[in-house]
Design a protein around this motif. Structure first.
Motif, PDB file in Angstrom:
ATOM      1  N   VAL A 176       0.817  -1.216   0.000  1.00 26.06           N
ATOM      2  CA  VAL A 176       0.000   0.000   0.000  1.00 26.06           C
ATOM      3  C   VAL A 176       0.850   1.265   0.000  1.00 26.06           C
ATOM      4  CG1 VAL A 176      -1.995  -1.099   1.059  1.00 26.06           C
ATOM      5  CG2 VAL A 176      -0.223  -0.155   2.526  1.00 26.06           C
ATOM      6  N   SER A 177       2.070   1.164  -0.510  1.00 23.37           N
ATOM      7  CA  SER A 177       2.930   2.350  -0.575  1.00 23.37           C
ATOM      8  C   SER A 177       2.429   3.295  -1.668  1.00 23.37           C
ATOM      9  CB  SER A 177       4.375   1.938  -0.889  1.00 23.37           C
ATOM     10  OG  SER A 177       4.870   1.048   0.079  1.00 23.37           O
ATOM     11  N   GLY A 178       2.081   4.498  -1.272  1.00 22.88           N
ATOM     12  CA  GLY A 178       1.670   5.504  -2.245  1.00 22.88           C
ATOM     13  C   GLY A 178       0.285   5.261  -2.815  1.00 22.88           C
ATOM     14  N   TYR A 179      -0.091   6.113  -3.767  1.00 23.66           N
ATOM     15  CA  TYR A 179      -1.372   5.968  -4.446  1.00 23.66           C
ATOM     16  C   TYR A 179      -1.369   4.689  -5.282  1.00 23.66           C
ATOM     17  CZ  TYR A 179      -2.267  10.919  -3.369  1.00 23.66           C
ATOM     18  OH  TYR A 179      -2.477  12.106  -2.736  1.00 23.66           O
ATOM     19  N   ASP A 180      -2.530   4.132  -5.521  1.00 21.83           N
ATOM     20  CA  ASP A 180      -2.639   2.883  -6.276  1.00 21.83           C
ATOM     21  C   ASP A 180      -2.695   3.199  -7.775  1.00 21.83           C
ATOM     22  OD1 ASP A 180      -3.023   0.353  -7.206  1.00 21.83           O
ATOM     23  OD2 ASP A 180      -4.766  -0.098  -5.969  1.00 21.83           O
ATOM     24  N   LEU A 181      -1.533   3.485  -8.344  1.00 24.06           N
ATOM     25  CA  LEU A 181      -1.464   3.782  -9.767  1.00 24.06           C
ATOM     26  C   LEU A 181      -1.721   2.543 -10.609  1.00 24.06           C
ATOM     27  CD1 LEU A 181       1.601   6.222  -9.874  1.00 24.06           C
ATOM     28  CD2 LEU A 181      -0.838   6.758  -9.694  1.00 24.06           C
ATOM     29  N   ASN A 182      -1.461   1.390 -10.027  1.00 20.28           N
ATOM     30  CA  ASN A 182      -1.746   0.141 -10.736  1.00 20.28           C
ATOM     31  C   ASN A 182      -3.239   0.053 -11.074  1.00 20.28           C
ATOM     32  OD1 ASN A 182      -0.164  -2.256 -11.523  1.00 20.28           O
ATOM     33  ND2 ASN A 182      -1.633  -3.386 -10.275  1.00 20.28           N
ATOM     34  N   ALA A 183      -4.074   0.260 -10.070  1.00 23.76           N
ATOM     35  CA  ALA A 183      -5.520   0.215 -10.283  1.00 23.76           C
ATOM     36  C   ALA A 183      -5.985   1.321 -11.214  1.00 23.76           C
ATOM     37  CB  ALA A 183      -6.246   0.311  -8.944  1.00 23.76           C
ATOM     38  N   LEU A 184      -5.327   2.473 -11.161  1.00 23.46           N
ATOM     39  CA  LEU A 184      -5.700   3.587 -12.031  1.00 23.46           C
ATOM     40  C   LEU A 184      -5.535   3.221 -13.498  1.00 23.46           C
ATOM     41  CD1 LEU A 184      -6.485   6.597 -12.357  1.00 23.46           C
ATOM     42  CD2 LEU A 184      -4.034   7.132 -12.234  1.00 23.46           C
ATOM     43  N   MET A 185      -4.456   2.514 -13.811  1.00 19.90           N
ATOM     44  CA  MET A 185      -4.191   2.153 -15.204  1.00 19.90           C
ATOM     45  C   MET A 185      -5.176   1.101 -15.711  1.00 19.90           C
ATOM     46  SD  MET A 185      -1.792   3.889 -16.547  1.00 19.90           S
ATOM     47  CE  MET A 185      -0.800   5.228 -15.869  1.00 19.90           C
ATOM     48  N   ILE A 186      -5.612   0.227 -14.815  1.00 24.19           N
ATOM     49  CA  ILE A 186      -6.498  -0.863 -15.220  1.00 24.19           C
ATOM     50  C   ILE A 186      -7.896  -0.309 -15.455  1.00 24.19           C
ATOM     51  CG2 ILE A 186      -7.469  -3.095 -14.557  1.00 24.19           C
ATOM     52  CD1 ILE A 186      -4.982  -3.360 -12.674  1.00 24.19           C
ATOM     53  N   GLY A 187      -8.404  -0.487 -16.656  1.00 22.19           N
ATOM     54  CA  GLY A 187      -9.700   0.053 -17.020  1.00 22.19           C
ATOM     55  C   GLY A 187      -9.640   1.435 -17.643  1.00 22.19           C
ATOM     56  N   SER A 188      -8.436   1.954 -17.901  1.00 23.76           N
ATOM     57  CA  SER A 188      -8.312   3.311 -18.444  1.00 23.76           C
ATOM     58  C   SER A 188      -8.408   3.355 -19.971  1.00 23.76           C
ATOM     59  CB  SER A 188      -6.991   3.953 -17.984  1.00 23.76           C
ATOM     60  OG  SER A 188      -5.877   3.207 -18.447  1.00 23.76           O
ATOM     61  N   GLU A 189      -8.601   2.227 -20.603  1.00 27.13           N
ATOM     62  CA  GLU A 189      -8.899   2.146 -22.043  1.00 27.13           C
ATOM     63  C   GLU A 189      -7.848   2.815 -22.923  1.00 27.13           C
ATOM     64  OE1 GLU A 189     -13.101   2.433 -23.176  1.00 27.13           O
ATOM     65  OE2 GLU A 189     -13.568   2.832 -21.069  1.00 27.13           O
ATOM     66  N   GLY A 190      -6.587   2.697 -22.536  1.00 26.84           N
ATOM     67  CA  GLY A 190      -5.519   3.232 -23.363  1.00 26.84           C
ATOM     68  C   GLY A 190      -5.420   4.736 -23.378  1.00 26.84           C
ATOM     69  N   THR A 191      -6.048   5.412 -22.417  1.00 23.41           N
ATOM     70  CA  THR A 191      -6.033   6.876 -22.401  1.00 23.41           C
ATOM     71  C   THR A 191      -4.951   7.452 -21.487  1.00 23.41           C
ATOM     72  OG1 THR A 191      -7.647   6.994 -20.597  1.00 23.41           O
ATOM     73  CG2 THR A 191      -8.512   6.949 -22.845  1.00 23.41           C
ATOM     74  N   LEU A 192      -4.339   6.632 -20.637  1.00 18.89           N
ATOM     75  CA  LEU A 192      -3.339   7.125 -19.687  1.00 18.89           C
ATOM     76  C   LEU A 192      -1.933   6.611 -19.979  1.00 18.89           C
ATOM     77  CD1 LEU A 192      -5.300   6.755 -16.306  1.00 18.89           C
ATOM     78  CD2 LEU A 192      -5.184   8.724 -17.857  1.00 18.89           C
ATOM     79  N   GLY A 193      -1.828   5.566 -20.762  1.00 19.31           N
ATOM     80  CA  GLY A 193      -0.534   4.983 -21.074  1.00 19.31           C
ATOM     81  C   GLY A 193      -0.731   3.672 -21.810  1.00 19.31           C
ATOM     82  N   VAL A 194       0.373   3.115 -22.301  1.00 14.47           N
ATOM     83  CA  VAL A 194       0.331   1.862 -23.046  1.00 14.47           C
ATOM     84  C   VAL A 194       1.054   0.793 -22.241  1.00 14.47           C
ATOM     85  CG1 VAL A 194       0.946   0.681 -25.195  1.00 14.47           C
ATOM     86  CG2 VAL A 194       0.294   3.108 -25.241  1.00 14.47           C
ATOM     87  N   VAL A 195       0.349  -0.250 -21.858  1.00 13.64           N
ATOM     88  CA  VAL A 195       0.932  -1.342 -21.082  1.00 13.64           C
ATOM     89  C   VAL A 195       1.844  -2.171 -21.981  1.00 13.64           C
ATOM     90  CG1 VAL A 195       0.436  -3.480 -19.842  1.00 13.64           C
ATOM     91  CG2 VAL A 195      -0.998  -1.460 -19.476  1.00 13.64           C
ATOM     92  N   VAL A 196       3.083  -2.368 -21.540  1.00 15.01           N
ATOM     93  CA  VAL A 196       4.019  -3.194 -22.304  1.00 15.01           C
ATOM     94  C   VAL A 196       4.442  -4.448 -21.547  1.00 15.01           C
ATOM     95  CG1 VAL A 196       4.898  -1.265 -23.683  1.00 15.01           C
ATOM     96  CG2 VAL A 196       5.988  -1.814 -21.493  1.00 15.01           C
ATOM     97  N   GLU A 197       4.045  -4.533 -20.273  1.00 18.59           N
ATOM     98  CA  GLU A 197       4.374  -5.723 -19.491  1.00 18.59           C
ATOM     99  C   GLU A 197       3.442  -5.767 -18.287  1.00 18.59           C
ATOM    100  OE1 GLU A 197       8.643  -6.721 -18.842  1.00 18.59           O
ATOM    101  OE2 GLU A 197       8.087  -6.636 -16.713  1.00 18.59           O
ATOM    102  N   ALA A 198       3.006  -6.964 -17.933  1.00 22.46           N
ATOM    103  CA  ALA A 198       2.104  -7.117 -16.789  1.00 22.46           C
ATOM    104  C   ALA A 198       2.539  -8.299 -15.942  1.00 22.46           C
ATOM    105  CB  ALA A 198       0.668  -7.317 -17.264  1.00 22.46           C
ATOM    106  N   THR A 199       2.534  -8.100 -14.639  1.00 19.20           N
ATOM    107  CA  THR A 199       2.772  -9.181 -13.687  1.00 19.20           C
ATOM    108  C   THR A 199       1.425  -9.605 -13.139  1.00 19.20           C
ATOM    109  OG1 THR A 199       4.931  -8.263 -13.101  1.00 19.20           O
ATOM    110  CG2 THR A 199       3.964  -9.866 -11.578  1.00 19.20           C
ATOM    111  N   LEU A 200       1.069 -10.854 -13.371  1.00 14.45           N
ATOM    112  CA  LEU A 200      -0.281 -11.343 -13.108  1.00 14.45           C
ATOM    113  C   LEU A 200      -0.289 -12.392 -12.021  1.00 14.45           C
ATOM    114  CD1 LEU A 200      -1.350 -11.806 -16.832  1.00 14.45           C
ATOM    115  CD2 LEU A 200      -1.700  -9.784 -15.396  1.00 14.45           C
ATOM    116  N   ARG A 201      -1.317 -12.352 -11.214  1.00 13.18           N
ATOM    117  CA  ARG A 201      -1.494 -13.337 -10.170  1.00 13.18           C
ATOM    118  C   ARG A 201      -2.111 -14.610 -10.741  1.00 13.18           C
ATOM    119  NH1 ARG A 201      -5.122 -12.419  -4.648  1.00 13.18           N
ATOM    120  NH2 ARG A 201      -4.549 -14.375  -3.611  1.00 13.18           N
ATOM    121  N   LEU A 202      -1.502 -15.752 -10.462  1.00 10.69           N
ATOM    122  CA  LEU A 202      -2.059 -17.048 -10.824  1.00 10.69           C
ATOM    123  C   LEU A 202      -2.618 -17.719  -9.581  1.00 10.69           C
ATOM    124  CD1 LEU A 202       0.793 -18.314 -13.192  1.00 10.69           C
ATOM    125  CD2 LEU A 202      -1.276 -17.055 -13.817  1.00 10.69           C
TER     126      LEU A 202
END
Length: 442
Positions: A176-202
């Motif tokens: 929980v360090s800092g603002y949750d920028l991870n969640a901000l990017m998810i669902g932003s429909e390519g308007t805030l940045g372009v994802v080039v790599e993702a670490t995913l929970r299995l």
């Protein structure tokens, strides 16, 4: 330019990337398409776009359903579908590091070798990509139990509009360090940045899965049954609803006979150590309203799942499909499906309904003649009425497909002016020139 990614200005390439599966037809074609293979390709593209103020439309597999990756003249498409490597799977930490073009099904095939799976499960799992799932915060059939995409993304590597690299999140489950920028990017429909790599929970593959197929006289009764399962405190891993007209389309496409068994269908799966105990409770609830049967083996269960996955492709054989994506409180499913039938009868627009019934996310699908528009006339009016119906019932305009171009007209009614103002402030802070996916999402 040395080292610059492959670029095409061919009409065939521009046509192919101009739209998605939403049924939206753009007014013109984009000026060109960049085929990114590496993060450096994305950086170079965005740096050049910033320098020359060229609008850029990020694009993955093109399976989106809200026209969020549609493009037009004056815009450049940044196609990242070629960035499709699974970089690492860590079975001990139960995570995977992937590029955005990796298909969901391919990731799950790789994870299965370690007894793991990636939980978000759109019906289009065989053709949709992780980057697109992240862009829309996609859900799917298992999300009621395991959460939507946001709950399975631990960290992201994102290229901002000016070419800077942003890393969000971490590989630990908690942080929980800092603002949750991870969640901000998810669902932003390519308007805030372009994802080039993702670490995913299995997650560990369930030790047991139990499947029930239930049929009801009509879709309202099926919706009541789904609400009753939730009220019984059972947490299905899958609970999918299809109405009678959708069953007919599936039967026509697949040669099955589901429609002859009832006017609506409910597919319920439970999983884990208690799967069969929960299945018995599900059967007890459902048999008060309809007829149901247990899948006799894995092959039977797979056939039932396939029928649900083939719902949209089956409808696409009937005409142009515009797929709604409303969500309502789970106890109001019967009200919303009745309302959708009323909208169809009043407007004359053909509406077919499927739903992730376990979380109240419905996909009312309008099927049009190929020459008809989804953005004007009766189809748009019906889409608007669908949203107003969901809104009256305490619901939402979109559960998992995003806003894109198709739903912007109704967004402020749900979010309010203050929320939109704050969102636009964030967008401007990250993309002051407004070059990333202009006109989408907000």
């Amino acid at each position: 330019m040395s080292g610059f990614p492959s670029v095409s200005f061919l009409e065939a390439d521009r046509q192919r990337v101009s739209t998605d599966r939403s049924g939206f037809v753009p007014e013109s074609l984009p000026d060109g398409v960049v085929f990114a293979r590496t993060a450096d390709d994305v950086v170079a593209t965005l740096q050049l776009a910033t320098e020359h103020r060229i609008p850029v439309v990020p694009r993955g597999a093109g399976t989106g359903l809200a026209a969020a990756s549609s493009s037009r003249a004056g815009e450049l498409v940044l196609d990242v579908s070629g960035m499709n490597r699974i970089l690492r799977i860590d079975p001990r930490e139960q995570l995977a590091v992937v590029e955005p073009g990796v298909l969901n099904a391919d990731l799950n095939a790789a994870a299965a070798e370690y007894g793991l799976f990636y939980a978000p499960d759109p019906a289009s799992t065989a053709i949709c990509s992780i980057g697109g799932n992240i862009a829309t915060n996609a859900g799917g059939m298992r999300c009621a139990k395991y959460g939507v995409t946001r709950e399975s993304v631990l960290a992201l590597r994102v290229i901002l509009a000016d070419g800077r690299e942003l890393r969000t999140g971490r590989e630990t489950i908690k942080g929980v360090s800092g603002y949750d920028l991870n969640a901000l990017m998810i669902g932003s429909e390519g308007t805030l940045g372009v994802v080039v790599e993702a670490t995913l929970r299995l997650r560990p593959m369930p030790v047991h899965t139990a499947t029930v197929a239930a049929f009801f006289p009509d879709v309202t009764t099926a919706a009541q049954a789904a609400s009753a399962v939730i009220a019984a405190r059972i947490q299905p891993s899958v609970m999918e609803l299809m109405d009678g007209p959708t069953l007919e389309a599936v039967d026509m496409a697949m040669g099955t006979d589901y429609r002859s068994k009832g006017g609506a269908f409910l597919l319920v799966q439970t999983d884990g150590y208690g799967a069969f105990l929960e299945q018995d409770v599900v059967m007890e609830v459902l048999t008060t309203l309809g007829s149901c049967e247990k899948a006799v083996d894995d092959e039977h269960a797979a056939a039932l799942i396939t029928a649900r996955r083939e719902a949209i492709p089956s409808l696409e054989k009937l005409g142009r499909v515009s797929i709604g994506d409303i969500g309502v409180p789970r106890g109001r499913l019967a009200e919303v499906v009745s309302g959708l039938e009323e909208i169809s009868a009043r407007t004359g627009v053909r509406i077919f309904t499927i739903a992730h019934a376990s979380d109240g996310n419905l996909h009312p699908m309008i099927v049009l003649d190929p020459e008809d528009s989804v953005t004007t006339g009766p189809a748009k009016a019906a889409l608007g009425e669908m949203f107003h119906l969901a809104h009256r019932l305490g619901g939402t305009l979109t559960g998992e497909h995003g806003i894109g171009l198709l739903k912007r007209d109704w967004l402020e009614e749900e979010l309010g002016g203050v929320s939109l103002e704050i969102m636009n402030t964030i967008r401007t802070a990250l993309d002051p020139l407004g070059i990333l996916n202009p006109g989408k999402a907000l």
